[in-house]
Design an enzyme around this catalytic site. Structure first.
Site, mmCIF file in Angstrom:
data_model
loop_
_atom_site.group_PDB
_atom_site.id
_atom_site.type_symbol
_atom_site.label_atom_id
_atom_site.label_comp_id
_atom_site.label_asym_id
_atom_site.label_seq_id
_atom_site.Cartn_x
_atom_site.Cartn_y
_atom_site.Cartn_z
ATOM 1 N N ARG A 177 0.813 -1.210 0.000
ATOM 2 C CA ARG A 177 0.000 0.000 0.000
ATOM 3 C C ARG A 177 0.850 1.265 0.000
ATOM 4 O O ARG A 177 0.334 2.346 -0.275
ATOM 5 C CB ARG A 177 -0.933 0.001 1.202
ATOM 6 C CG ARG A 177 -1.847 -1.219 1.250
ATOM 7 C CD ARG A 177 -2.536 -1.366 2.580
ATOM 8 N NE ARG A 177 -3.181 -2.682 2.704
ATOM 9 C CZ ARG A 177 -2.547 -3.778 3.082
ATOM 10 N NH1 ARG A 177 -1.255 -3.718 3.381
ATOM 11 N NH2 ARG A 177 -3.189 -4.929 3.145
ATOM 12 N N LYS A 219 -14.451 -0.133 -4.220
ATOM 13 C CA LYS A 219 -14.728 -0.142 -2.782
ATOM 14 C C LYS A 219 -14.082 1.052 -2.075
ATOM 15 O O LYS A 219 -14.716 1.766 -1.295
ATOM 16 C CB LYS A 219 -14.231 -1.460 -2.180
ATOM 17 C CG LYS A 219 -14.013 -1.490 -0.688
ATOM 18 C CD LYS A 219 -15.310 -1.433 0.095
ATOM 19 C CE LYS A 219 -15.096 -1.907 1.537
ATOM 20 N NZ LYS A 219 -14.037 -1.235 2.258
ATOM 21 N N ASP A 238 -18.272 -4.428 0.758
ATOM 22 C CA ASP A 238 -17.209 -5.353 1.152
ATOM 23 C C ASP A 238 -17.836 -6.734 1.358
ATOM 24 O O ASP A 238 -19.005 -6.934 1.018
ATOM 25 C CB ASP A 238 -16.523 -4.862 2.435
ATOM 26 C CG ASP A 238 -17.420 -5.065 3.639
ATOM 27 O OD1 ASP A 238 -18.652 -5.065 3.462
ATOM 28 O OD2 ASP A 238 -16.901 -5.244 4.744
#
Length: 282
Positions: A177, A219, A238
């Site tokens: 990330r 999302k 989710d």
DNA sequence: TACCAGGGCCTTT
DNA sequence: AAAGGCCATGGT
């Protein structure tokens, strides 16, 4: 409408006549990652570069360190006190499934967080669990945020992160990330993306722009819009919400809920994750 | 198209 | 104590 009363105390501000508010439901449900239950009925968190302490009292909320002026300017909107949750709950409870969820967590609210913090936090949240997300966000703030005293730090502005290499984020232990965070910071700080404009712009354009950021899929974009830009019609899907939709709403959420779908989602998400009734019912 | 990286927490064994 | 499942996105 909830007419809350905002009154000064010798220290801080007290808010009375509050309905639809449960700190545990709101602050520990995965929509925000920076609040801690520090003592009985007491929560401490950071938002908008400010430390906030919140004490739940009988029928009231006490903000021991916030003046009335600060409460009105910062925390009233953050906790979404401008919205009539009784009206929303009445609407949702016309549906039997949603009514169960609302009854399970009647003090739930959707916070109005800072756009950049929400975007960045939900980039971190992908393929991740809440415990770990909280740790990564805490380290991001400790390493790069402005100190606010008491060992607390502001969420770092995107400008603070531009120019960093992904190696610089190694101490966060956020894995793949890291480059997503840096790319998002560059896009926002560089003006390629205008988060402020996303409060009001056409929703699909906002989604499209957010998804130009590496690591932002449907999302994460939906989370940023719902939690960071006040777009309560956004419904992040989710695994939990996907189970809810499968079992309760195979045709999708009823159209009557569309304008507050994100709020409906918040009740349903909490219900699905924590209610034995949902887990027990195959 | 299907599958896997990345990593830590969680549940089950 | 150890094993296996989980997760959102992008890349292969």
């Amino acid at each position: 409408m909830d007419y809350i009363e905002i009154l000064p105390r010798r220290e801080g501000t007290v808010v009375r006549n509050i309905r639809s508010f449960s700190a545990a439901e709101i602050l520990d449900c995965g929509q925000c990652f920076r609040w801690e239950n520090t003592a009985e009925n007491t929560w401490r968190g950071v938002a908008f570069g400010r430390v906030c302490t919140l004490v739940e009292e009988e029928g009231a909320l006490y903000f021991p360190h916030a003046s009335v002026e600060e409460f009105k300017r910062v925390w009233f909107d953050y906790f979404d006190f401008g919205r009539d949750y009784n009206e929303i709950k009445a609407l949702l409870c016309q549906d039997k499934n949603a009514a169960r969820a609302v009854d399970f967590c009647p003090g739930m609210r959707v916070l109005r967080q800072e756009p950049w913090e929400a975007l960045c936090s939900f980039i971190i949240s992908q393929n991740n669990n809440i415990k770990r997300i909280r740790g990564i966000v805490a380290r991001l703030c400790e390493f790069f945020g402005e100190p606010l005293g008491d060992g607390l730090y502001a969420f770092p502005a995107p400008q603070r992160l531009t120019g960093l290499q992904k190696e610089d984020l190694e101490p966060l232990r956020c894995g793949f990330r890291a480059e997503y965070i840096l790319h998002a910071a560059q896009m926002v700080a560089g003006g390629d993306i205008d988060l402020q404009a996303m409060y009001t712009m056409n929703l699909d354009s906002a989604r499209e722009q957010l998804r130009r950021i590496r690591g932002v899929g449907p999302k994460v974009a939906e989370c940023a819009l719902l939690y960071g830009m006040g777009r309560v019609e956004c419904v992040p899907v989710d695994v939990w919400i996907s189970r809810v939709l499968e079992r309760m709403y195979p045709q999708g959420l009823p159209s009557e809920m569309a304008s507050v779908g994100g709020i409906a989602q918040q009740y349903l998400f909490h219900y699905a994750r924590h209610s034995p009734a949902f887990a027990g019912d195959a």
